[in-house]
Design a protein around this motif. Sequence first.
Motif, PDB file in Angstrom:
ATOM      1  N   SER A 227       0.778  -1.395   0.042  1.00 48.15           N
ATOM      2  CA  SER A 227       0.151   0.197   0.182  1.00 48.15           C
ATOM      3  C   SER A 227       1.183   0.926   0.037  1.00 48.15           C
ATOM      4  O   SER A 227       1.893   1.370   0.728  1.00 48.15           O
ATOM      5  N   GLY A 228       0.278   2.359  -0.714  1.00 51.58           N
ATOM      6  CA  GLY A 228       0.910   3.412  -0.661  1.00 51.58           C
ATOM      7  C   GLY A 228       0.516   4.623  -0.788  1.00 51.58           C
ATOM      8  O   GLY A 228      -1.262   4.558  -1.058  1.00 51.58           O
ATOM      9  N   ILE A 229       0.419   5.862  -0.433  1.00 51.73           N
ATOM     10  CA  ILE A 229      -0.043   7.522  -0.674  1.00 51.73           C
ATOM     11  C   ILE A 229       0.084   8.034  -2.128  1.00 51.73           C
ATOM     12  O   ILE A 229      -0.600   8.709  -2.116  1.00 51.73           O
ATOM     13  N   GLU A 230       0.718   7.542  -2.952  1.00 57.34           N
ATOM     14  CA  GLU A 230       0.794   7.361  -4.459  1.00 57.34           C
ATOM     15  C   GLU A 230      -0.391   7.420  -5.060  1.00 57.34           C
ATOM     16  O   GLU A 230       0.188   7.948  -6.393  1.00 57.34           O
ATOM     17  N   LEU A 231      -1.617   6.937  -4.643  1.00 60.88           N
ATOM     18  CA  LEU A 231      -2.075   6.278  -5.635  1.00 60.88           C
ATOM     19  C   LEU A 231      -3.443   6.225  -4.761  1.00 60.88           C
ATOM     20  O   LEU A 231      -3.877   5.893  -3.809  1.00 60.88           O
ATOM     21  N   VAL A 232      -4.498   6.072  -5.631  1.00 58.87           N
ATOM     22  CA  VAL A 232      -5.939   5.436  -5.256  1.00 58.87           C
ATOM     23  C   VAL A 232      -6.484   4.778  -5.887  1.00 58.87           C
ATOM     24  O   VAL A 232      -8.165   4.833  -5.550  1.00 58.87           O
ATOM     25  N   ASN A 233      -5.888   4.126  -6.576  1.00 59.80           N
ATOM     26  CA  ASN A 233      -6.445   2.676  -7.252  1.00 59.80           C
ATOM     27  C   ASN A 233      -5.164   1.780  -7.039  1.00 59.80           C
ATOM     28  O   ASN A 233      -5.244   1.857  -5.943  1.00 59.80           O
ATOM     29  N   HIS A 234      -5.985   0.694  -8.066  1.00 60.53           N
ATOM     30  CA  HIS A 234      -4.516  -0.091  -7.540  1.00 60.53           C
ATOM     31  C   HIS A 234      -4.226  -0.533  -9.088  1.00 60.53           C
ATOM     32  O   HIS A 234      -4.867  -0.818  -9.832  1.00 60.53           O
ATOM     33  N   GLU A 235      -2.676  -0.658  -9.129  1.00 64.07           N
ATOM     34  CA  GLU A 235      -2.062  -1.507  -9.722  1.00 64.07           C
ATOM     35  C   GLU A 235      -0.932  -2.753 -10.174  1.00 64.07           C
ATOM     36  O   GLU A 235      -1.140  -3.210  -9.320  1.00 64.07           O
ATOM     37  N   ILE A 236      -1.790  -4.275 -10.661  1.00 65.54           N
ATOM     38  CA  ILE A 236      -1.984  -5.168 -10.941  1.00 65.54           C
ATOM     39  C   ILE A 236      -1.236  -6.040 -11.690  1.00 65.54           C
ATOM     40  O   ILE A 236      -0.978  -5.107 -12.943  1.00 65.54           O
ATOM     41  N   VAL A 237      -0.295  -6.491 -11.444  1.00 60.61           N
ATOM     42  CA  VAL A 237       0.840  -6.997 -12.317  1.00 60.61           C
ATOM     43  C   VAL A 237       0.540  -9.051 -12.103  1.00 60.61           C
ATOM     44  O   VAL A 237       1.105  -9.207 -10.565  1.00 60.61           O
ATOM     45  N   VAL A 238       0.075  -9.378 -13.410  1.00 60.61           N
ATOM     46  CA  VAL A 238      -0.067 -10.630 -12.663  1.00 60.61           C
ATOM     47  C   VAL A 238       1.348 -11.761 -13.665  1.00 60.61           C
ATOM     48  O   VAL A 238       1.800 -11.248 -14.581  1.00 60.61           O
ATOM     49  N   LEU A 239       2.321 -12.274 -13.093  1.00 56.70           N
ATOM     50  CA  LEU A 239       3.052 -13.571 -13.387  1.00 56.70           C
ATOM     51  C   LEU A 239       3.098 -14.880 -13.356  1.00 56.70           C
ATOM     52  O   LEU A 239       1.949 -15.643 -12.500  1.00 56.70           O
ATOM     53  N   GLY A 240       3.107 -14.848 -14.613  1.00 52.48           N
ATOM     54  CA  GLY A 240       2.598 -16.862 -14.660  1.00 52.48           C
ATOM     55  C   GLY A 240       3.119 -17.372 -16.160  1.00 52.48           C
ATOM     56  O   GLY A 240       4.096 -16.639 -16.633  1.00 52.48           O
ATOM     57  N   MET A 241       3.294 -18.084 -16.414  1.00 52.74           N
ATOM     58  CA  MET A 241       3.643 -19.458 -17.436  1.00 52.74           C
ATOM     59  C   MET A 241       2.924 -19.876 -17.787  1.00 52.74           C
ATOM     60  O   MET A 241       1.563 -19.761 -18.295  1.00 52.74           O
ATOM     61  N   SER A 242       3.075 -18.942 -19.276  1.00 51.52           N
ATOM     62  CA  SER A 242       1.913 -19.257 -20.674  1.00 51.52           C
ATOM     63  C   SER A 242       3.003 -20.774 -21.755  1.00 51.52           C
ATOM     64  O   SER A 242       3.143 -19.781 -22.152  1.00 51.52           O
ATOM     65  N   LYS A 243       1.799 -21.554 -22.324  1.00 49.50           N
ATOM     66  CA  LYS A 243       2.681 -22.091 -23.831  1.00 49.50           C
ATOM     67  C   LYS A 243       2.082 -21.246 -24.784  1.00 49.50           C
ATOM     68  O   LYS A 243       3.138 -21.343 -25.923  1.00 49.50           O
ATOM     69  N   SER A 244       1.230 -19.854 -24.915  1.00 58.80           N
ATOM     70  CA  SER A 244       1.515 -18.899 -25.453  1.00 58.80           C
ATOM     71  C   SER A 244       2.685 -17.895 -25.627  1.00 58.80           C
ATOM     72  O   SER A 244       2.635 -17.132 -26.880  1.00 58.80           O
ATOM     73  N   TRP A 245       3.833 -18.086 -25.295  1.00 59.46           N
ATOM     74  CA  TRP A 245       4.880 -17.241 -24.673  1.00 59.46           C
ATOM     75  C   TRP A 245       6.025 -18.019 -24.719  1.00 59.46           C
ATOM     76  O   TRP A 245       5.633 -19.104 -24.445  1.00 59.46           O
ATOM     77  N   SER A 246       6.921 -17.180 -25.374  1.00 56.88           N
ATOM     78  CA  SER A 246       8.325 -17.550 -25.386  1.00 56.88           C
ATOM     79  C   SER A 246       9.322 -17.002 -24.913  1.00 56.88           C
ATOM     80  O   SER A 246       8.996 -16.055 -24.734  1.00 56.88           O
ATOM     81  N   GLY A 247      10.493 -17.835 -24.849  1.00 59.06           N
ATOM     82  CA  GLY A 247      11.367 -16.515 -24.101  1.00 59.06           C
ATOM     83  C   GLY A 247      11.955 -17.479 -23.175  1.00 59.06           C
ATOM     84  O   GLY A 247      11.746 -18.816 -23.052  1.00 59.06           O
TER      85      GLY A 247
END
Length: 364
Positions: A227-247
Amino acid sequence: MPIARVHRISASAPNDVSGIETAIAAGRIDPTGVVAVLGKTEGNGLVNDFSRGLATTALTLLFERHLPKADAAQICLVMSGGTEGGMAPHWIVFERGEGEGGASPSLAIGRAHTPALPFEHLGRVAEVEQVAAGVRAAMRDAGISDPADIHFVQIKCPLLTAQRIAEADARGASVATRDTLKSMGLSRAASALGVAVALGEIAREKITDAQVGADWSLWSGRASTSSGIELVNHEIVVLGMSKSWSGPLAINHAVMADGIDIEPVRAALARLGLGASGQLDVAQRGKLVALLSKAEASHDGLLRGHRHTMLDDSDIASTRHARGFVCGALAGLVGHAEIYVSGGAEHQGPDGGGPVAVIVDRSN
Protein backbone atom coordinates in the motif's frame (compact mmCIF):
# COMPACT_ATOMS: atom_id res chain seq x y z
CA MET A 1 4.48 -14.76 -30.09
CA PRO A 2 5.01 -12.60 -26.99
CA ILE A 3 8.32 -12.79 -25.14
CA ALA A 4 8.85 -11.57 -21.58
CA ARG A 5 12.02 -9.73 -20.62
CA VAL A 6 12.91 -8.80 -17.04
CA HIS A 7 15.70 -6.42 -16.09
CA ARG A 8 17.00 -5.98 -12.51
CA ILE A 9 18.77 -2.63 -12.22
CA SER A 10 20.49 -1.15 -9.15
CA ALA A 11 19.46 2.29 -7.85
CA SER A 12 21.58 4.74 -5.86
CA ALA A 13 18.56 6.79 -4.72
CA PRO A 14 14.75 6.71 -5.00
CA ASN A 15 14.91 9.00 -8.04
CA ASP A 16 17.96 7.37 -9.65
CA VAL A 17 16.58 6.07 -12.94
CA SER A 18 19.91 6.45 -14.75
CA GLY A 19 20.38 2.69 -15.00
CA ILE A 20 17.06 2.30 -16.80
CA GLU A 21 17.85 5.28 -19.03
CA THR A 22 21.22 3.75 -19.93
CA ALA A 23 19.58 0.42 -20.77
CA ILE A 24 17.07 2.21 -23.03
CA ALA A 25 19.84 4.15 -24.77
CA ALA A 26 21.79 0.93 -25.32
CA GLY A 27 18.74 -0.83 -26.77
CA ARG A 28 18.53 -3.37 -23.96
CA ILE A 29 15.09 -2.04 -22.96
CA ASP A 30 12.43 -0.96 -25.44
CA PRO A 31 10.22 1.54 -23.58
CA THR A 32 7.28 0.78 -25.87
CA GLY A 33 7.20 -2.74 -24.41
CA VAL A 34 7.54 -1.90 -20.72
CA VAL A 35 4.56 -3.28 -18.80
CA ALA A 36 5.55 -2.57 -15.21
CA VAL A 37 8.36 -1.48 -12.93
CA LEU A 38 8.73 -2.76 -9.38
CA GLY A 39 10.98 -0.71 -7.14
CA LYS A 40 12.53 -1.09 -3.72
CA THR A 41 13.15 2.38 -2.29
CA GLU A 42 14.97 3.27 0.91
CA GLY A 43 12.11 5.02 2.74
CA ASN A 44 10.38 3.82 5.89
CA GLY A 45 7.59 2.00 4.05
CA LEU A 46 4.95 3.71 6.19
CA VAL A 47 2.21 6.27 5.50
CA ASN A 48 4.66 9.16 5.17
CA ASP A 49 7.15 7.34 2.95
CA PHE A 50 7.49 9.87 0.15
CA SER A 51 10.40 7.97 -1.39
CA ARG A 52 7.74 5.94 -3.22
CA GLY A 53 6.18 9.06 -4.71
CA LEU A 54 9.60 10.44 -5.63
CA ALA A 55 10.44 7.19 -7.40
CA THR A 56 7.09 7.14 -9.18
CA THR A 57 7.58 10.72 -10.38
CA ALA A 58 11.11 10.00 -11.63
CA LEU A 59 9.95 6.91 -13.50
CA THR A 60 6.94 8.71 -14.98
CA LEU A 61 9.12 11.54 -16.28
CA LEU A 62 11.58 9.02 -17.69
CA PHE A 63 8.98 7.13 -19.68
CA GLU A 64 7.24 10.33 -20.80
CA ARG A 65 10.52 11.27 -22.51
CA HIS A 66 10.18 8.14 -24.65
CA LEU A 67 6.43 7.59 -24.90
CA PRO A 68 3.22 9.58 -25.28
CA LYS A 69 1.85 10.49 -21.85
CA ALA A 70 -1.16 8.20 -22.27
CA ASP A 71 1.13 5.23 -22.99
CA ALA A 72 3.48 6.06 -20.12
CA ALA A 73 0.49 6.20 -17.76
CA GLN A 74 -0.35 2.57 -18.59
CA ILE A 75 2.91 1.31 -17.07
CA CYS A 76 2.26 -0.13 -13.60
CA LEU A 77 4.65 1.48 -11.13
CA VAL A 78 4.74 -0.59 -7.94
CA MET A 79 7.04 1.04 -5.41
CA SER A 80 7.75 -0.76 -2.14
CA GLY A 81 9.39 1.38 0.52
CA GLY A 82 11.90 0.07 3.02
CA THR A 83 15.32 -1.49 2.38
CA GLU A 84 16.17 -2.38 5.96
CA GLY A 85 19.20 -4.47 6.80
CA GLY A 86 21.28 -5.36 3.76
CA MET A 87 18.46 -5.13 1.22
CA ALA A 88 19.70 -3.32 -1.90
CA PRO A 89 17.53 -0.63 -3.54
CA HIS A 90 16.75 -1.61 -7.12
CA TRP A 91 14.27 -1.62 -10.00
CA ILE A 92 12.75 -4.63 -11.73
CA VAL A 93 11.56 -3.69 -15.21
CA PHE A 94 9.06 -6.04 -16.88
CA GLU A 95 8.96 -5.81 -20.66
CA ARG A 96 6.82 -7.53 -23.28
CA GLY A 97 8.14 -8.02 -26.80
CA GLU A 98 7.30 -10.10 -29.86
CA GLY A 99 9.15 -12.80 -31.75
CA GLU A 100 10.28 -16.39 -31.49
CA GLY A 101 12.15 -16.84 -28.25
CA GLY A 102 12.64 -20.58 -28.02
CA ALA A 103 11.43 -22.48 -24.96
CA SER A 104 7.74 -22.67 -24.12
CA PRO A 105 5.88 -22.47 -21.78
CA SER A 106 7.58 -19.30 -20.60
CA LEU A 107 7.06 -16.35 -18.33
CA ALA A 108 3.91 -14.38 -19.18
CA ILE A 109 3.09 -10.89 -17.88
CA GLY A 110 -0.23 -9.09 -17.62
CA ARG A 111 -1.33 -5.82 -16.05
CA ALA A 112 -4.45 -3.91 -15.08
CA HIS A 113 -5.43 -0.63 -13.46
CA THR A 114 -8.62 -0.52 -11.41
CA PRO A 115 -10.81 2.59 -11.11
CA ALA A 116 -10.21 4.86 -8.11
CA LEU A 117 -11.34 3.14 -4.92
CA PRO A 118 -14.00 5.01 -2.92
CA PHE A 119 -12.29 5.56 0.42
CA GLU A 120 -15.15 3.98 2.37
CA HIS A 121 -14.53 0.73 0.45
CA LEU A 122 -10.92 0.40 1.60
CA GLY A 123 -10.37 -2.66 3.77
CA ARG A 124 -13.81 -4.06 3.05
CA VAL A 125 -15.38 -6.66 0.77
CA ALA A 126 -15.99 -3.99 -1.88
CA GLU A 127 -12.20 -3.64 -2.24
CA VAL A 128 -11.86 -7.44 -2.40
CA GLU A 129 -14.32 -7.52 -5.29
CA GLN A 130 -12.67 -4.65 -7.16
CA VAL A 131 -9.25 -6.29 -6.91
CA ALA A 132 -10.61 -9.69 -7.97
CA ALA A 133 -12.03 -8.09 -11.11
CA GLY A 134 -8.70 -6.35 -11.72
CA VAL A 135 -6.73 -9.59 -11.38
CA ARG A 136 -9.01 -11.28 -13.89
CA ALA A 137 -8.45 -8.36 -16.28
CA ALA A 138 -4.67 -8.67 -15.85
CA MET A 139 -4.90 -12.40 -16.57
CA ARG A 140 -6.74 -11.65 -19.80
CA ASP A 141 -4.02 -9.14 -20.68
CA ALA A 142 -1.44 -11.90 -20.17
CA GLY A 143 -3.49 -14.37 -22.20
CA ILE A 144 -3.78 -16.74 -19.23
CA SER A 145 -7.15 -18.37 -18.58
CA ASP A 146 -6.22 -21.02 -16.00
CA PRO A 147 -5.53 -19.59 -12.50
CA ALA A 148 -3.23 -22.56 -11.87
CA ASP A 149 -0.77 -21.01 -14.34
CA ILE A 150 -0.41 -17.86 -12.23
CA HIS A 151 2.58 -17.88 -9.87
CA PHE A 152 2.56 -14.35 -8.44
CA VAL A 153 0.27 -11.32 -8.37
CA GLN A 154 1.86 -8.02 -7.37
CA ILE A 155 -0.50 -5.22 -6.39
CA LYS A 156 -0.01 -1.61 -5.36
CA CYS A 157 -3.03 -0.47 -3.37
CA PRO A 158 -4.08 2.82 -1.75
CA LEU A 159 -4.23 3.85 1.90
CA LEU A 160 -6.20 6.38 3.93
CA THR A 161 -4.93 9.82 4.88
CA ALA A 162 -6.57 12.43 7.07
CA GLN A 163 -7.70 14.28 3.94
CA ARG A 164 -9.16 11.15 2.37
CA ILE A 165 -11.04 10.33 5.57
CA ALA A 166 -12.40 13.89 5.64
CA GLU A 167 -13.58 13.52 2.04
CA ALA A 168 -15.50 10.37 2.96
CA ASP A 169 -16.96 12.11 6.02
CA ALA A 170 -18.15 15.00 3.83
CA ARG A 171 -20.10 12.53 1.70
CA GLY A 172 -21.65 10.94 4.78
CA ALA A 173 -19.63 7.75 4.24
CA SER A 174 -17.96 5.71 7.00
CA VAL A 175 -14.38 4.44 6.60
CA ALA A 176 -13.15 1.12 7.97
CA THR A 177 -10.60 2.83 10.23
CA ARG A 178 -9.49 6.34 11.09
CA ASP A 179 -5.96 5.11 11.86
CA THR A 180 -3.96 5.84 8.72
CA LEU A 181 -1.24 3.31 9.54
CA LYS A 182 -3.83 0.59 10.17
CA SER A 183 -5.42 1.46 6.82
CA MET A 184 -2.25 0.26 5.08
CA GLY A 185 -2.69 -3.20 6.51
CA LEU A 186 -6.42 -3.30 5.78
CA SER A 187 -5.87 -2.31 2.15
CA ARG A 188 -3.14 -4.93 1.74
CA ALA A 189 -5.44 -7.47 3.38
CA ALA A 190 -8.46 -6.78 1.17
CA SER A 191 -6.27 -6.73 -1.94
CA ALA A 192 -4.73 -10.10 -1.04
CA LEU A 193 -8.15 -11.62 -0.51
CA GLY A 194 -9.15 -10.22 -3.92
CA VAL A 195 -6.27 -12.18 -5.44
CA ALA A 196 -7.39 -15.30 -3.58
CA VAL A 197 -10.92 -14.92 -4.96
CA ALA A 198 -9.71 -14.35 -8.52
CA LEU A 199 -7.41 -17.38 -8.41
CA GLY A 200 -10.01 -19.65 -6.83
CA GLU A 201 -8.12 -20.04 -3.56
CA ILE A 202 -11.05 -18.72 -1.49
CA ALA A 203 -14.74 -18.51 -2.42
CA ARG A 204 -16.00 -14.92 -2.39
CA GLU A 205 -19.04 -15.82 -0.27
CA LYS A 206 -16.76 -17.01 2.54
CA ILE A 207 -15.32 -13.51 3.06
CA THR A 208 -17.00 -10.85 5.21
CA ASP A 209 -15.93 -7.34 6.18
CA ALA A 210 -15.18 -8.60 9.69
CA GLN A 211 -12.66 -11.15 8.38
CA VAL A 212 -10.57 -8.66 6.41
CA GLY A 213 -7.37 -8.07 8.33
CA ALA A 214 -8.54 -10.35 11.16
CA ASP A 215 -9.05 -13.98 10.10
CA TRP A 216 -5.56 -15.26 9.35
CA SER A 217 -6.87 -18.69 8.34
CA LEU A 218 -7.78 -17.06 5.01
CA TRP A 219 -4.81 -16.48 2.73
CA SER A 220 -3.44 -16.57 -0.79
CA GLY A 221 -0.25 -18.38 -1.69
CA ARG A 222 0.42 -16.13 -4.67
CA ALA A 223 -0.56 -12.60 -3.58
CA SER A 224 1.87 -9.78 -2.85
CA THR A 225 0.27 -6.45 -1.97
CA SER A 226 1.87 -3.15 -1.04
CA SER A 227 0.00 0.00 0.00
CA GLY A 228 1.05 3.57 -0.63
CA ILE A 229 0.02 7.20 -0.47
CA GLU A 230 0.93 7.82 -4.10
CA LEU A 231 -2.22 6.37 -5.70
CA VAL A 232 -5.98 5.99 -5.14
CA ASN A 233 -6.58 2.92 -7.30
CA HIS A 234 -4.90 -0.47 -7.69
CA GLU A 235 -2.08 -1.29 -10.08
CA ILE A 236 -1.98 -5.04 -10.71
CA VAL A 237 0.73 -7.18 -12.30
CA VAL A 238 0.24 -10.92 -12.83
CA LEU A 239 3.15 -13.26 -13.51
CA GLY A 240 2.64 -16.79 -14.75
CA MET A 241 3.67 -19.45 -17.24
CA SER A 242 2.03 -19.78 -20.64
CA LYS A 243 2.44 -21.94 -23.74
CA SER A 244 1.39 -18.88 -25.73
CA TRP A 245 4.61 -17.09 -24.67
CA SER A 246 8.18 -18.01 -25.53
CA GLY A 247 11.61 -17.01 -24.36
CA PRO A 248 14.24 -18.01 -21.82
CA LEU A 249 12.49 -16.81 -18.65
CA ALA A 250 10.54 -19.03 -16.27
CA ILE A 251 8.82 -18.41 -12.94
CA ASN A 252 7.93 -20.60 -9.99
CA HIS A 253 6.67 -19.84 -6.51
CA ALA A 254 6.84 -21.05 -2.93
CA VAL A 255 5.16 -20.22 0.36
CA MET A 256 7.27 -19.63 3.45
CA ALA A 257 5.57 -20.78 6.66
CA ASP A 258 7.60 -18.26 8.66
CA GLY A 259 10.47 -15.83 8.23
CA ILE A 260 13.19 -18.49 8.24
CA ASP A 261 11.39 -21.15 6.21
CA ILE A 262 13.78 -21.12 3.25
CA GLU A 263 13.42 -24.76 2.17
CA PRO A 264 10.27 -24.18 0.05
CA VAL A 265 12.22 -21.43 -1.73
CA ARG A 266 15.15 -23.78 -2.27
CA ALA A 267 12.69 -26.28 -3.77
CA ALA A 268 11.28 -23.62 -6.13
CA LEU A 269 14.81 -22.78 -7.27
CA ALA A 270 15.45 -26.47 -7.89
CA ARG A 271 12.28 -26.76 -9.98
CA LEU A 272 13.77 -24.05 -12.20
CA GLY A 273 17.12 -25.78 -12.50
CA LEU A 274 18.99 -24.06 -9.67
CA GLY A 275 19.28 -26.96 -7.28
CA ALA A 276 21.87 -26.51 -4.55
CA SER A 277 22.40 -28.00 -1.11
CA GLY A 278 23.76 -24.69 0.15
CA GLN A 279 24.01 -21.11 -1.08
CA LEU A 280 23.82 -20.61 -4.85
CA ASP A 281 27.24 -20.35 -6.46
CA VAL A 282 28.32 -17.49 -8.72
CA ALA A 283 27.18 -19.22 -11.92
CA GLN A 284 23.76 -20.01 -10.48
CA ARG A 285 23.35 -16.45 -9.22
CA GLY A 286 23.82 -15.27 -12.78
CA LYS A 287 20.71 -17.20 -13.79
CA LEU A 288 18.55 -15.73 -11.00
CA VAL A 289 16.80 -12.76 -12.59
CA ALA A 290 14.55 -11.71 -9.70
CA LEU A 291 13.42 -12.85 -6.28
CA LEU A 292 10.14 -11.42 -4.94
CA SER A 293 8.92 -12.03 -1.41
CA LYS A 294 6.50 -11.01 1.33
CA ALA A 295 7.42 -10.63 5.00
CA GLU A 296 5.61 -10.02 8.26
CA ALA A 297 5.85 -10.58 11.99
CA SER A 298 3.55 -13.34 13.21
CA HIS A 299 0.62 -11.98 15.18
CA ASP A 300 1.12 -14.36 18.12
CA GLY A 301 4.55 -12.88 18.86
CA LEU A 302 6.29 -16.23 18.42
CA LEU A 303 8.74 -17.67 15.92
CA ARG A 304 9.01 -21.45 16.20
CA GLY A 305 8.11 -21.34 19.86
CA HIS A 306 10.40 -18.47 20.79
CA ARG A 307 9.27 -14.93 21.56
CA HIS A 308 10.07 -12.16 19.08
CA THR A 309 9.76 -8.45 19.85
CA MET A 310 8.91 -7.10 16.41
CA LEU A 311 5.35 -6.27 17.51
CA ASP A 312 6.47 -4.64 20.76
CA ASP A 313 9.02 -2.19 19.36
CA SER A 314 7.33 1.21 19.46
CA ASP A 315 10.34 2.84 17.79
CA ILE A 316 10.37 0.77 14.60
CA ALA A 317 7.30 -0.64 12.83
CA SER A 318 7.14 -4.43 12.70
CA THR A 319 7.01 -4.39 8.90
CA ARG A 320 10.48 -2.83 8.87
CA HIS A 321 11.89 -5.55 11.14
CA ALA A 322 10.25 -8.26 9.03
CA ARG A 323 11.59 -6.95 5.71
CA GLY A 324 15.18 -6.90 6.91
CA PHE A 325 14.81 -10.26 8.63
CA VAL A 326 13.36 -12.13 5.65
CA CYS A 327 15.75 -10.46 3.20
CA GLY A 328 18.65 -11.72 5.30
CA ALA A 329 17.28 -15.26 5.34
CA LEU A 330 16.77 -15.29 1.57
CA ALA A 331 20.11 -13.58 0.89
CA GLY A 332 21.84 -16.40 2.74
CA LEU A 333 20.17 -18.81 0.32
CA VAL A 334 20.79 -17.03 -2.99
CA GLY A 335 24.04 -15.20 -2.26
CA HIS A 336 23.02 -11.55 -2.69
CA ALA A 337 20.56 -9.07 -1.16
CA GLU A 338 19.15 -7.32 -4.24
CA ILE A 339 15.82 -8.91 -3.32
CA TYR A 340 12.33 -7.40 -3.56
CA VAL A 341 10.92 -7.97 -0.06
CA SER A 342 7.61 -6.27 0.68
CA GLY A 343 6.52 -5.92 4.29
CA GLY A 344 3.04 -6.56 5.64
CA ALA A 345 1.74 -9.96 4.52
CA GLU A 346 -1.87 -9.84 5.73
CA HIS A 347 -3.64 -12.84 4.10
CA GLN A 348 -0.51 -13.36 1.98
CA GLY A 349 0.66 -16.78 3.04
CA PRO A 350 0.14 -18.17 6.55
CA ASP A 351 0.49 -15.86 9.54
CA GLY A 352 4.16 -14.90 9.88
CA GLY A 353 5.09 -16.34 6.49
CA GLY A 354 4.52 -15.27 2.92
CA PRO A 355 4.63 -16.11 -0.80
CA VAL A 356 7.87 -15.99 -2.77
CA ALA A 357 8.39 -15.90 -6.55
CA VAL A 358 11.57 -16.87 -8.38
CA ILE A 359 12.32 -15.78 -11.96
CA VAL A 360 15.16 -17.57 -13.72
CA ASP A 361 16.88 -17.22 -17.09
CA ARG A 362 17.11 -20.70 -18.58
CA SER A 363 19.43 -19.64 -21.41
CA ASN A 364 22.53 -18.80 -19.33
